[in-house]
Motif scaffolding. Structure first.
Motif, PDB file in Angstrom:
ATOM      1  N   ARG A   1       0.832  -1.207   0.000  1.00  0.00           N
ATOM      2  CA  ARG A   1       0.000   0.000   0.000  1.00  0.00           C
ATOM      3  C   ARG A   1       0.871   1.263   0.000  1.00  0.00           C
ATOM      4  NH1 ARG A   1      -5.167   0.402   0.478  1.00  0.00           N
ATOM      5  NH2 ARG A   1      -5.408  -1.678   1.398  1.00  0.00           N
ATOM      6  N   ASN A   2       1.925   1.269   0.813  1.00  0.00           N
ATOM      7  CA  ASN A   2       2.802   2.441   0.853  1.00  0.00           C
ATOM      8  C   ASN A   2       3.493   2.647  -0.497  1.00  0.00           C
ATOM      9  OD1 ASN A   2       3.996   4.534   2.676  1.00  0.00           O
ATOM     10  ND2 ASN A   2       5.896   3.567   2.003  1.00  0.00           N
ATOM     11  N   SER A   3       3.967   1.557  -1.090  1.00  0.00           N
ATOM     12  CA  SER A   3       4.644   1.663  -2.387  1.00  0.00           C
ATOM     13  C   SER A   3       3.673   2.048  -3.492  1.00  0.00           C
ATOM     14  CB  SER A   3       5.334   0.337  -2.718  1.00  0.00           C
ATOM     15  OG  SER A   3       6.307   0.026  -1.746  1.00  0.00           O
ATOM     16  N   LEU A   4       2.446   1.528  -3.431  1.00  0.00           N
ATOM     17  CA  LEU A   4       1.431   1.909  -4.418  1.00  0.00           C
ATOM     18  C   LEU A   4       1.140   3.399  -4.325  1.00  0.00           C
ATOM     19  CD1 LEU A   4      -0.724   1.182  -6.547  1.00  0.00           C
ATOM     20  CD2 LEU A   4      -2.277   0.656  -4.654  1.00  0.00           C
ATOM     21  N   ALA A   5       1.026   3.904  -3.105  1.00  0.00           N
ATOM     22  CA  ALA A   5       0.758   5.324  -2.920  1.00  0.00           C
ATOM     23  C   ALA A   5       1.893   6.171  -3.491  1.00  0.00           C
ATOM     24  CB  ALA A   5       0.560   5.617  -1.437  1.00  0.00           C
TER      25      ALA A   5
END
Length: 797
Positions: free
Chosen positions: A600-604
């Motif tokens: 999720r952090n990398s997608l953001a």
């Protein structure tokens, strides 16, 4: 080449000059000036003398009767300076000698380029810096505004063609003259931030920070064109000699693959330089005046070296070129490749080109250092055989015809008598039929990691080892799967009607017995169907991804294709610069497990880099809601808020970060910038000074304090902070730009201001303000054409 010193050397080696002077006199701050004329009062009776004031000293920098600039030291001790006054000219001269000696110690005496030791040190430092910022997952930051370093660099090697023959015929003195002039021409063609070095004999190297692949190709072609235009006359006979060269280059981190990132920095330096060497070798093999990128080698540089019995081939791609077992290649005739012309006839002088026709598909079975053994998967025409010299082009896994469709009505050959395994070609044919019949199934790949030491003796030792491992497999995998030989060191299995969870315990026992009983390190990747949106055919690719995931793990190296596997795969794509493909993988990782904070952090971060800020903000908010103490996610959320113009919410996020970690330097910098934008300069200065006292903020604080001093009109203080910033990081584009503006406003040598401004736009060509500042410097120097070009570039951003 006789050593010389100029103004650029003072900038480049300022740290040497400062250290030398600090060893004999005390001062609290310093800066360099490059006035157009010698300051009044400094020239007495045609002799340059220092100017000593209450708490500062202006020291003239004169070398070999040439005035270069002024070193201003602030916070000096008046009594000490008076006692040194008569000796200062000699001290300054000795300090400049030390600067020149340092320059000589890191440069090649023949060409004047950097020497190999200095070049390798630059690469080593760049690798360290990039690795420190290459973090995805929960520790990743979308903040590149505060980053000190470039995110990539290029290593380019240049080697003259037939240079040994020139030396043999015309002598080494003439050959050295050619090499020296060529080195000078190469240096003239380089961008501002690129530097050249001589590694050995006639091999030169270029180190280029922040280099894009397309720009590397442009530079290589430009260098080749420049070298081709050089003509030298042999003075004894008047003979004309022209030169050609081969060029190969590699990119860091784009050309580093998977487990290579786990290597120590010295190993990574060797690897990335060796990759450039491999690209150079391929360029030389393809003829004179050629250039090649390492990334092209697998895609376009392969060829068949020898045809062996039993549908086996030797190809020119090995470990050093990132060849890997299981890779697929299309085989093309050297004649029917789309580039060979049809022979001319008297009536038809130009008949065009032969069409591109591929012969078939092959897969790598065994990889050695500089070559590989491949197996023919299929031939388009059995009568049209593969021959030595045939070209190869890399296929992605989704492009493999055999893996997608199998071979219709193909007669499957018997299993290998020794191991009882099908060849990969026959396994695929059987799998094609099985996967269409079964509603659910599982696939597994068993990779054997350290087989080389078992193959140093007779080759049969390796095959006997495979036989023993297949017996262990039969013992533990009780369901008797369809089994094949994916490559010489990898086995592949198909389990009808089963999934990963049913087989996990058996596979763990299998790995443990191989490790303890055979002393072999093994990894096992598994994937099931149905799974998310993936098709039956995709299961093989998912299994490969799981195997790569397993290879990154500690024992037991077992990975079932899941959300974490997709995250690992996406991280690899992100590191290679394929943000869009990485984004899709991160999405699938979250579809498999919504609680995957890494994904999720990398997608953001991907969304933020693509300008989709609202989506990025939503994902960061979800992380902080689930994990209130997640420092980096909260910081990233604050950065997105700034980009959206929501400074109030951004300030809250950064303040919360400081509650979690009072020494979080980047939050302090961001709060300082928010205060600075509101013209609360004193408050901003407090944040920057506090950040400078933290472990990670000391190197970044001078840049921000310099900008703040500039806005407050404190020109001298700003200059001093900028000197500190550039000593910490000579490639800081923002500091270079501000220093150029100060030089212009202070009336310093316009060439220095122009050089600094040029470097800033090379490092950050995406910043419109940098181009505008460069245009102003061109205007001040009366360079009308360059001024209009710089303004046009600024308007296009």
């Amino acid at each position: 080449m006789k050593p010389i010193m100029d103004k650029s050397d003072l900038i480049l080696f300022e740290y040497v000059l400062k250290g030398s002077l600090a060893s004999v006199m005390t001062f609290t701050a310093h800066s360099l000036y490059f006035p157009r004329e010698i300051p009044s009062g400094m020239l007495r009776d045609k002799t340059m003398v220092p100017l000593l004031e209450k708490d500062r000293a202006l020291l003239p920098l004169v070398y070999q009767d040439r005035f270069l600039g002024v070193f201003m030291a602030r916070g000096t001790d008046p009594e000490q300076m008076q006692s040194l006054s008569k000796a200062l000219p000699g001290i300054i001269s000795l300090c400049l000698d030390k600067v020149l000696l340092h320059k000589q110690s890191i440069t090649d005496s023949l060409t004047g380029l950097y020497n190999q030791e200095r070049f390798m040190l630059m690469v080593h430092n760049a690798v360290e810096d990039i690795l420190a910022s290459l973090t995805l997952g929960p520790g990743a930051s979308m903040d590149n505004g505060l980053s000190q370093y470039s995110s990539s660099f290029c290593i380019m090697l240049i080697n003259l063609d037939r240079f040994k023959r020139i030396n043999d015929i015309f002598g080494y003195t003439f050959g050295n003259k050619l090499l020296t002039q060529m080195a000078g021409s190469i240096r003239e063609e380089l961008p501002e931030q690129a530097v050249a070095a001589r590694l050995e004999k006639d091999t030169l190297a270029v180190f280029w920070p922040q280099a894009a692949p397309a720009k590397c190709r442009e530079l290589a072609e430009r260098l080749l064109a420049r070298i081709c235009t050089m003509v030298f006359e042999y003075p004894v006979s008047g003979e004309k000699i022209s030169l050609t060269a081969g060029i190969g280059w590699s990119l860091f981190p784009q050309d580093i693959k998977g487990p290579q990132f786990k290597k120590p920095v010295p190993e990574l330096v060797h690897i990335i330089c060796q990759k450039a060497r491999e690209a150079l070798n391929i360029a030389k093999e393809n003829g004179s005046g050629k250039s090649y990128a390492f990334g092209q080698i697998l895609a376009q540089g392969g060829r068949v070296l020898e045809v062996l019995p039993l549908s086996r081939l030797i190809i020119n791609l090995g470990k050093s070129m990132d060849a890997a077992e299981g890779q697929k290649f299309m085989v093309w005739s050297s004649k029917f490749n789309g580039h060979s012309r049809v022979p001319k006839t008297p009536s038809r002088p130009d008949l065009g080109f032969y069409p591109p026709i591929h012969k078939g598909e092959i897969t790598i079975q065994e990889v050695q250092e500089n070559m590989s053994i491949a197996e023919v998967l299929y031939l388009n025409d059995p009568a049209w055989k593969i021959e030595s010299g045939d070209k190869l082009s890399l296929l992605t896994e989704k492009e493999s015809f055999l893996e997608k469709q199998g071979l219709a009505k193909k007669k499957v050959q018997p299993k290998d008598l020794l191991t009882g395994l099908y060849s990969y070609r026959d396994f695929l044919s059987l799998w094609t039929g099985a996967r269409t019949r079964d509603d659910s199934f599982c696939m597994a790949m068993l990779g054997l990691e350290d087989m080389d030491r078992h193959k140093k003796g007779e080759g049969i030792n390796g095959e006997n080892l495979i036989l023993e491992i297949t017996r262990i497999v039969d013992k533990w995998l009780t369901s008797k799967p369809l089994s094949g030989r994916y490559s010489s060191n990898c086995l592949i299995f198909y389990f009808s009607g089963q999934d990963c969870s049913e087989l996990k315990d058996q596979c763990l026992g299998l790995l443990e017995e191989i490790r303890t009983g055979m002393q072999v390190s093994a990894s096992l990747g598994m994937a099931s169907f149905p799974c998310l949106i993936y098709s039956r055919t995709d299961c093989l690719e998912n299994c490969r991804k799981a195997l790569e995931h397993a290879r990154l793990m500690q024992h037991p190296r077992l990975a079932c294709f899941d959300s974490l596997t997709l995250t690992v795969s996406a991280d690899t794509l992100f590191t290679q610069g394929d943000t869009f493909a990485a984004l899709e993988e991160y999405k699938q990782a979250l579809a498999a497990d919504e609680s995957n904070t890494l994904a999720r952090n990398s997608l953001a971060i991907c969304y933020a880099r693509l300008g989709r800020l609202e989506l990025a903000r939503q994902h960061f908010q979800e992380i902080t809601a689930a994990e209130p103490e997640n420092l980096l996610a909260r910081y990233n959320l604050g950065c997105v808020c700034i980009k959206q113009g929501d400074d109030q919410e951004a300030g809250k996020m950064f303040a919360r970060c400081l509650e979690i970690d009072p020494d979080h330097a980047f939050s302090l910098f961001r709060l300082g910038q928010l205060a600075e934008n509101q013209e609360q300069f004193d408050k901003a200065g407090e944040y920057y000074l506090q950040a400078g006292k933290t472990p990670r903020g000391g190197r970044l604080a001078p840049r921000h304090l310099a900008r703040l001093a500039w806005k407050k009109g404190q020109m001298q203080e700003s200059r001093e902070y900028l000197h500190q910033a550039l000593l910490q990081n000579p490639r800081d584009a923002f500091s270079l730009n501000l220093m150029a503006r100060i030089c212009l406003k202070s009336g310093d040598d316009p060439e220095i201001a122009e050089s600094l401004a040029r470097q800033s736009v090379v490092l950050r060509p995406d910043v419109s303000e940098f181009w505008q500042d460069l245009a102003e410097i061109f205007k001040a120097g009366g360079k009308t054409l360059q001024e209009s070009q710089a303004r046009a570039r600024a308007c296009n951003l």
